[in-house]
Write a protein that holds these residues in place. Sequence first.
Motif, PDB file in Angstrom:
ATOM      1  N   GLU A 230      80.395   8.905  18.549  1.00  0.00           N
ATOM      2  CA  GLU A 230      79.938   9.646  17.422  1.00  0.00           C
ATOM      3  C   GLU A 230      80.794   9.287  16.703  1.00  0.00           C
ATOM      4  O   GLU A 230      82.405   9.573  16.558  1.00  0.00           O
ATOM      5  N   SER A 231      80.573   9.647  15.012  1.00  0.00           N
ATOM      6  CA  SER A 231      81.998   9.060  13.945  1.00  0.00           C
ATOM      7  C   SER A 231      81.032   9.969  13.268  1.00  0.00           C
ATOM      8  O   SER A 231      79.247   9.226  12.744  1.00  0.00           O
ATOM      9  N   ASP A 232      81.363  10.803  12.552  1.00  0.00           N
ATOM     10  CA  ASP A 232      80.775  11.259  11.056  1.00  0.00           C
ATOM     11  C   ASP A 232      79.254  11.603  11.266  1.00  0.00           C
ATOM     12  O   ASP A 232      78.391  11.444  10.560  1.00  0.00           O
ATOM     13  N   GLY A 233      78.914  11.887  12.318  1.00  0.00           N
ATOM     14  CA  GLY A 233      77.684  12.256  12.693  1.00  0.00           C
ATOM     15  C   GLY A 233      76.746  11.832  13.236  1.00  0.00           C
ATOM     16  O   GLY A 233      75.851  11.874  13.323  1.00  0.00           O
ATOM     17  N   LYS A 234      77.202  10.570  13.452  1.00  0.00           N
ATOM     18  CA  LYS A 234      76.535   8.891  13.581  1.00  0.00           C
ATOM     19  C   LYS A 234      76.784   8.986  14.814  1.00  0.00           C
ATOM     20  O   LYS A 234      77.762   8.521  14.826  1.00  0.00           O
ATOM     21  N   HIS A 235      76.055   7.761  15.548  1.00  0.00           N
ATOM     22  CA  HIS A 235      75.719   7.621  16.801  1.00  0.00           C
ATOM     23  C   HIS A 235      76.150   5.786  17.135  1.00  0.00           C
ATOM     24  O   HIS A 235      75.374   4.985  16.421  1.00  0.00           O
ATOM     25  N   ARG A 236      77.009   5.174  17.122  1.00  0.00           N
ATOM     26  CA  ARG A 236      77.114   3.772  17.305  1.00  0.00           C
ATOM     27  C   ARG A 236      77.437   3.277  18.136  1.00  0.00           C
ATOM     28  O   ARG A 236      78.753   3.822  19.165  1.00  0.00           O
ATOM     29  N   LEU A 237      77.293   1.867  18.401  1.00  0.00           N
ATOM     30  CA  LEU A 237      78.144   0.803  19.203  1.00  0.00           C
ATOM     31  C   LEU A 237      78.398  -0.440  19.030  1.00  0.00           C
ATOM     32  O   LEU A 237      78.591  -0.958  17.793  1.00  0.00           O
TER      33      LEU A 237
ATOM     34  N   ASP B  49      79.515 -10.821  30.083  1.00  0.00           N
ATOM     35  CA  ASP B  49      79.010 -10.104  30.385  1.00  0.00           C
ATOM     36  C   ASP B  49      78.252  -9.521  30.714  1.00  0.00           C
ATOM     37  O   ASP B  49      77.038 -10.010  30.731  1.00  0.00           O
ATOM     38  N   ARG B  50      77.536  -8.734  31.810  1.00  0.00           N
ATOM     39  CA  ARG B  50      76.466  -8.359  32.465  1.00  0.00           C
ATOM     40  C   ARG B  50      76.334  -6.889  32.405  1.00  0.00           C
ATOM     41  O   ARG B  50      76.951  -5.408  32.487  1.00  0.00           O
ATOM     42  N   VAL B  51      76.018  -5.683  30.626  1.00  0.00           N
ATOM     43  CA  VAL B  51      76.108  -5.080  30.772  1.00  0.00           C
ATOM     44  C   VAL B  51      74.537  -4.291  30.462  1.00  0.00           C
ATOM     45  O   VAL B  51      73.631  -4.950  30.701  1.00  0.00           O
ATOM     46  N   TRP B  52      74.586  -2.894  30.629  1.00  0.00           N
ATOM     47  CA  TRP B  52      73.986  -1.730  30.817  1.00  0.00           C
ATOM     48  C   TRP B  52      73.654  -0.452  29.035  1.00  0.00           C
ATOM     49  O   TRP B  52      75.051  -0.473  29.808  1.00  0.00           O
ATOM     50  N   LEU B  53      72.611  -0.494  28.853  1.00  0.00           N
ATOM     51  CA  LEU B  53      73.088   0.783  28.283  1.00  0.00           C
ATOM     52  C   LEU B  53      72.426   2.097  28.324  1.00  0.00           C
ATOM     53  O   LEU B  53      70.713   2.088  27.865  1.00  0.00           O
ATOM     54  N   ASP B  54      72.396   2.873  28.224  1.00  0.00           N
ATOM     55  CA  ASP B  54      71.616   3.564  29.844  1.00  0.00           C
ATOM     56  C   ASP B  54      71.501   4.943  28.435  1.00  0.00           C
ATOM     57  O   ASP B  54      72.387   5.930  27.913  1.00  0.00           O
ATOM     58  N   LEU B  55      70.215   4.793  27.642  1.00  0.00           N
ATOM     59  CA  LEU B  55      69.385   5.883  27.280  1.00  0.00           C
ATOM     60  C   LEU B  55      68.721   6.774  27.355  1.00  0.00           C
ATOM     61  O   LEU B  55      67.591   7.469  26.631  1.00  0.00           O
ATOM     62  N   SER B  56      68.244   6.315  28.893  1.00  0.00           N
ATOM     63  CA  SER B  56      66.987   7.656  29.187  1.00  0.00           C
ATOM     64  C   SER B  56      67.134   9.106  29.012  1.00  0.00           C
ATOM     65  O   SER B  56      65.968   9.629  29.247  1.00  0.00           O
ATOM     66  N   GLY B  57      67.981   9.586  29.096  1.00  0.00           N
ATOM     67  CA  GLY B  57      68.161  11.565  28.358  1.00  0.00           C
ATOM     68  C   GLY B  57      68.734  11.198  27.232  1.00  0.00           C
ATOM     69  O   GLY B  57      69.099  12.627  27.272  1.00  0.00           O
ATOM     70  N   VAL B  58      68.769  10.533  26.696  1.00  0.00           N
ATOM     71  CA  VAL B  58      69.360  11.387  24.969  1.00  0.00           C
ATOM     72  C   VAL B  58      68.525  11.850  24.222  1.00  0.00           C
ATOM     73  O   VAL B  58      67.210  11.928  24.383  1.00  0.00           O
ATOM     74  N   GLU B  59      68.910  12.406  23.170  1.00  0.00           N
ATOM     75  CA  GLU B  59      68.204  13.448  22.024  1.00  0.00           C
ATOM     76  C   GLU B  59      67.812  11.828  21.130  1.00  0.00           C
ATOM     77  O   GLU B  59      68.133  11.635  20.948  1.00  0.00           O
ATOM     78  N   GLU B  60      66.612  12.732  20.490  1.00  0.00           N
ATOM     79  CA  GLU B  60      65.795  11.555  19.881  1.00  0.00           C
ATOM     80  C   GLU B  60      67.332  10.937  18.439  1.00  0.00           C
ATOM     81  O   GLU B  60      66.966  10.022  17.590  1.00  0.00           O
ATOM     82  N   GLN B  61      67.605  12.473  18.229  1.00  0.00           N
ATOM     83  CA  GLN B  61      69.087  11.557  16.759  1.00  0.00           C
ATOM     84  C   GLN B  61      69.778  10.525  17.084  1.00  0.00           C
ATOM     85  O   GLN B  61      69.994   9.451  16.535  1.00  0.00           O
TER      86      GLN B  61
ATOM     87  N   TRP C 272      68.724   8.324  20.113  1.00  0.00           N
ATOM     88  CA  TRP C 272      67.793   7.348  19.864  1.00  0.00           C
ATOM     89  C   TRP C 272      67.272   6.600  18.510  1.00  0.00           C
ATOM     90  O   TRP C 272      67.611   5.264  18.570  1.00  0.00           O
ATOM     91  N   ARG C 273      67.601   7.363  17.905  1.00  0.00           N
ATOM     92  CA  ARG C 273      66.895   7.142  16.303  1.00  0.00           C
ATOM     93  C   ARG C 273      68.583   6.074  15.927  1.00  0.00           C
ATOM     94  O   ARG C 273      68.334   5.120  15.185  1.00  0.00           O
ATOM     95  N   ASP C 274      70.043   6.305  15.744  1.00  0.00           N
ATOM     96  CA  ASP C 274      70.831   5.894  15.628  1.00  0.00           C
ATOM     97  C   ASP C 274      71.254   5.277  16.173  1.00  0.00           C
ATOM     98  O   ASP C 274      71.882   3.642  15.800  1.00  0.00           O
ATOM     99  N   VAL C 275      70.697   5.566  17.322  1.00  0.00           N
ATOM    100  CA  VAL C 275      71.397   3.658  18.420  1.00  0.00           C
ATOM    101  C   VAL C 275      70.497   2.222  18.008  1.00  0.00           C
ATOM    102  O   VAL C 275      71.070   1.297  17.975  1.00  0.00           O
ATOM    103  N   GLN C 276      69.485   2.841  17.830  1.00  0.00           N
ATOM    104  CA  GLN C 276      68.435   1.521  17.469  1.00  0.00           C
ATOM    105  C   GLN C 276      68.934   1.059  15.408  1.00  0.00           C
ATOM    106  O   GLN C 276      68.428  -0.559  15.871  1.00  0.00           O
ATOM    107  N   ASN C 277      69.851   1.990  14.904  1.00  0.00           N
ATOM    108  CA  ASN C 277      70.467   0.713  13.904  1.00  0.00           C
ATOM    109  C   ASN C 277      71.195  -0.101  14.273  1.00  0.00           C
ATOM    110  O   ASN C 277      71.962  -1.048  13.731  1.00  0.00           O
ATOM    111  N   GLU C 278      71.924   0.379  15.722  1.00  0.00           N
ATOM    112  CA  GLU C 278      73.222  -0.202  16.442  1.00  0.00           C
ATOM    113  C   GLU C 278      72.662  -1.534  17.094  1.00  0.00           C
ATOM    114  O   GLU C 278      73.155  -2.294  17.296  1.00  0.00           O
ATOM    115  N   LEU C 279      71.004  -1.955  17.527  1.00  0.00           N
ATOM    116  CA  LEU C 279      70.663  -2.943  18.732  1.00  0.00           C
ATOM    117  C   LEU C 279      71.117  -4.240  17.851  1.00  0.00           C
ATOM    118  O   LEU C 279      71.374  -5.309  18.469  1.00  0.00           O
TER     119      LEU C 279
END
Length: 653
Positions: free
Chosen positions: A111-118, A127-139, A141-148
């Motif tokens: 989290e930086s400046d109110g945004k959630h970044r990857l 690497d074998r990597v997983w990203l668990d968004l199963s329980g995240v809030e809507e905000q 979820w929206r921010d992370v899509q910007n980073e995908l």
Amino acid sequence: MTNFSFTQISGVNGPVQTSNAPLNIGNYYQNAVLAGVTTRSPRANAVDDLERIWQRFVYPSGFGRARELLETYRIVLLDGAPGSGRVAAAKTLLYELFSGDERFRELSWEESDGKHRLDPDHIGDDDRVWLDLSGVEEQIWRDVQNELSAVRNAVAEHGAYLVVVLPGNRGERLRPEFGPYLAKIDRPPAEEVLRRHLRLMAVPGAVTSPTTPLLTGYLDADPPIQEIAIFAGLVAEAWANTEGDLANWYAIAHEALTGREQEVAKDVATLAEGPQRALLLAAAMLHGAHVDHVYRAATALLNTLGHPEDECPLLERPDLVEQFQKIDVEINGNRHVRFRKLGYDSGVRAYFWNQIPELRDGIQTWVEKVVDSADLGQEDCGRLVTRFAEQCLRHEYRQVLVGSVLRWSRGSTTKRRLWAAGLALRCGLTAEKHGRFFRQQIYSWSHNRDLPEGLARVITVMCAQVIAVHHPDEAMVRLHHRARREERNTIAREALVQLVNGDSRLRRQMLVRLIVLSPDGWRWEVDPGLFLEFADPAALTDRGSRNHPFIADADVRGMLAEGWRRVFTRCTQEMWRAPLRQWLYVALGDERNREVLLDILVESSEGRGNILGLLYAAVRNMPRPAADDQERHTVFRDIVLRKICAVQGIRIA
């Protein structure tokens, strides 16, 4: 009946370390925090965790499609209903691609400046990597899509694989560009999930016994897959302690699963005396312990709460058997205590914590005192701390556990206190819903120069052997902060070096921290030595699994040149003489990377004659080679001289 024993301690993993070598961070503190626990490397621990999941995994509908997408695109976005086992499916997908050398890790957002970044730099080669968004809030979820998109590019570049677990049933709200990577899984057959767990625990009749109406009703209600695993553990515990058949064990386990807090409330109402209630709570917190330890703990609870002493003459008081019978506790042949009803101990703990809030501070103080009991064995101490942590692992009570960790690890610490602090933190760090909170707490502590010595050691061990399992980047950052603030001891530095030297991607991250993120130089005394440690020429020129040496990256070469410039201009020759000699030896023997290694040193001089003179002197002072190697040594010295002259603008005839 059998001696099988099942203990449900949700989310607690054994501590681990970074490489197969022993972690040398001070025997006293390491042994205090990790007493009685087998140490394994984070890589081995991560693989073991995924293997356990794979053994119990039942393939759901849609899994084949997810596998195809992952193998084709190296990324899959996994959708499904909450409780359908999406996270387990993600880990199984990655485990199926394991060939023996890859690293498993979880990708976290920052989290930086109110945004959630990857951070794409957290993706390493293979690497074998997983990203668990199963329980995240809507905000989030929206921010992370910007980073995908950036992360997807990094995955492709590094030959890695990524599984993203979407928030429940959010596939229809996915951006169009991610549509080709979407796969939806259904719930696996609940009965088969249960049978798989029971078979692995060798419960008799688990394969052939017909389903009972009670079990059918429970499974038809679509309980979360994780809950079914807990239910299976309760069935196994019922089998271990109760006569009967599988149908009987199902009924006992189901009764325990649905909770006994209301039943406990009715029973407590019949216990009018404080000593009886204290004994009930002590038996629940130390369930399975020796009767003497439980009785002494109950006495300590009464003293902690300031309860009036019993004025009844000693010989007129009921004996232990009678006292425990009144609270429905039996004493076995080894004089260990257990409630007759499965799950009753959990109900007692929940009742006193939830229904008598004024008691929470007293319970916390009491647990902290009982940990100091000299006659309480380590196993019983672990039971007490873990069960206390279970009550605290809810959003509103996490700071209670933090407070106990602080008190156990400051002032006049003992091995037992440090061990308890480490176990409590381990419970928090490995709890699925609370790990992020406790990692952030350790991050906050890591910045404190005045941190109590005991706590500093505890969090160092937690970083190196728990956080590093699935979040090595976060472990590295926290260890670096601690290493910078160590004044006398160097255990955090040692742990940091061992962590980074086992991972080339972390080596680059540390160079970024030491050079790019410290543009004004090194304010911390430890940083020059860390640079020289991580500027290991052998590791920098290793071609790795992708046949691409670390030093081939122009950004890396720039950071190395800047680092050597700082070393030459700000550090004593005593500090850099040996690392420079090692650098030159590698350059001498590695014809493929010789020019690059020497160019970095020459570039670091910025044309300054005094630095170039020191460099040439180091080459001339290299030990005289054997007769058959003199020509190569002479050629090497001439190359260095030519480069020095070139940077000074001197032409050699």
